[in-house]
Design an enzyme around this catalytic site. Structure first.
Site, PDB file in Angstrom:
ATOM      1  N   GLU A 133      41.507  37.191  37.752  1.00  0.00           N
ATOM      2  CA  GLU A 133      40.817  35.894  37.731  1.00  0.00           C
ATOM      3  C   GLU A 133      39.434  35.982  38.352  1.00  0.00           C
ATOM      4  O   GLU A 133      38.472  35.395  37.846  1.00  0.00           O
ATOM      5  CB  GLU A 133      41.664  34.847  38.468  1.00  0.00           C
ATOM      6  N   ASP A 158      44.748  38.970  42.330  1.00  0.00           N
ATOM      7  CA  ASP A 158      43.515  39.710  42.538  1.00  0.00           C
ATOM      8  C   ASP A 158      42.603  38.924  43.472  1.00  0.00           C
ATOM      9  O   ASP A 158      42.730  37.704  43.613  1.00  0.00           O
ATOM     10  CB  ASP A 158      42.815  40.008  41.218  1.00  0.00           C
TER      11      ASP A 158
END
Length: 454
Positions: free
Chosen positions: A156, A92
């Site tokens: 994250e 991500d």
């Protein structure tokens, strides 16, 4: 770089690495479905899973984590009796921010001036490619000498803790002798570095109410308590005159004893405007790596355009507090809340909500894994000794893994050196750094396996 078989193999793999990073960067995998389609993150997760399967990983799985995202897991068995190493990255990314400020499109990997530009190129899709390069080089030169687990997180950057919660519920999944977190970076381009400390953090929403509704500033101003003014006073109480963070009871005088950060380098890295002073006191390293730091991330109040002559009834803010190593984040939150309550002026009504938190981290740099990495980096970066630095940012997963596996050694490396400009527009990765760190990681796995056989 002086050539050895592993280095030669990785050099030959760099065109493939660029092609793969191009594919991975193309996924707009921001784990915020209000900004980007969930399908983009799902596409990136499937790409990572397919890449692991192609390398012979077993038990490859898309793990549905409690925050609604997916982390990708795979296991590559090693020789009998060999240690197990967990390799971490995340797919991500941060949103691109201002699309118009990107010289080339954020989600199109573009080569320019010897660097590869694109969101996630360094943080941290490039980190996953680094792991692949290291493993491919080992397979081409006698095999991978350790068991390898790979975990690639899907949220994250959002700080929603999905993987932490999943790991706590399935503690057997990520067990390893050593953990390599591929989400940090060299202190300076070309200077091999492991990160030994991370600051923790908390996010606190603040809301102040003073009136039943906005009032005409001419008729009531000067007497009616202004919520926006109260908020400004409250936020100002979190800093001293020189800009140092001042939370009542929270120590802010710790000293960093290791690698130092020259002020001129920091000013250049941070793009501080000419003539503008830095905040705080002590060395740059003290302030960045050993002391707390408060930041006001946003304020809820009327914008200048369209503002009316009003005394405001309500105002809010989102506050970030970076927590230094050695301080428990829960204790820091209590001190911050007590400070905010004590410094709210005019008996205004105050609401506080903790919306995120993570513990600081401190590694054991005397462990065998550090010795193995130091030897590997000296080969990958000829003439350079491995440096140990801190990082002002937070990776909450590190503390989760430390608490779950207290005997495991942990190292933090990665591609996020200052020129990478992670989280900013025009993020990029140095292909030379990607190549050298992949060599270092491969040699580390060899060295670490040998250290466990002694």
């Amino acid at each position: 770089m002086s050539q050895n078989p592993i280095a030669e193999t990785i050099a030959s793999l760099m065109p493939r690495a660029k092609a793969e990073l191009t594919e991975l960067v193309a996924f707009q995998s921001v784990a915020d479905w209000a900004q980007f389609p969930k399908s983009e993150s799902e596409g990136a997760a499937n790409w990572v899973a397919d890449a692991l399967r192609a390398e012979g990983f077993q038990d490859v799985a898309l793990l549905d984590t409690p925050d609604g995202t997916q982390s990708v897991y795979g296991f590559l068995p090693g020789p009998e009796g060999a240690p197990t190493v967990l390799l971490y990255a995340h797919y991500d990314v941060q949103p691109p921010l201002d699309d118009d400020a990107w010289v080339s499109p954020a989600f199109e990997l573009t080569e320019r001036d010897g660097r590869w530009y694109g969101r996630g190129a360094a943080d941290c899709k490039g980190g996953f490619i680094m792991h692949l390069l290291a493993l491919r080089a080992l397979k081409a030169n006698g095999g991978v000498p350790v068991g390898v687990k790979v975990i690639v997180e899907g949220s994250e950057e959002q700080g929603t803790g999905g993987l932490q919660q999943y790991a706590e519920a399935h503690p057997e999944l990520l067990t390893a002798d050593t953990i390599v977190i591929g989400d940090a970076g060299n202190f300076r381009l070309g200077l091999p570095t492991v990160t030994a400390t991370l600051r923790g953090m908390t996010l606190v929403k603040v809301k102040i109410d003073t009136l039943g509704g906005n009032l005409h500033s001419g008729m009531f101003g000067g007497v009616a308590p202004d919520a926006l003014a109260a908020l400004i006073r409250l936020l100002d109480s979190l800093r001293s005159a020189d800009g140092s963070t001042t939370v009542d009871g929270l120590a802010s005088d710790a000293v960093w004893e290791g690698l130092q950060y020259p002020e001129a380098d920091f000013r250049a890295d941070a793009k501080v405007l000419d003539g503008v002073g830095l905040i705080g006191e002590g060395t740059i390293a003290d302030r960045l790596w050993a002391r707390p730091a408060v930041t006001v991330l946003g304020i809820d109040c009327p914008p200048v355009i369209g503002a009316t002559p009003s005394v405001h009834a309500s105002a809010g803010a989102l506050i970030s507090l970076r927590v230094p190593p050695g301080v428990d984040t829960a204790d820091a939150i209590k001190l911050l809340e007590a400070h905010l309550i004590a410094h709210t002026p005019w008996q205004a009504k105050l609401e506080l909500e903790v919306v995120g938190q993570g513990q600081p981290f401190q590694a054991d740099t005397s462990s065998p894994a550090y010795a193995s990495m130091a030897a590997a980096m000296e080969v990958a970066y000829p003439g350079q000794e491995m440096q140990v630095s801190g990082m002002g940012g937070s990776i909450p997963l590190c503390n989760t893994l430390t608490s779950l596996y207290p005997e495991a050694e942990m190292l933090l490396i990665g591609l996020s050196e200052p020129e990478a400009q992670i989280h900013a527009v025009n993020e990029s990765v140095s292909p030379e750094e990607l190549e050298r760190l992949s060599v270092a990681e491969a040699l580390f796995l060899v060295n670490y396996a040998e250290s466990k056989r002694v």
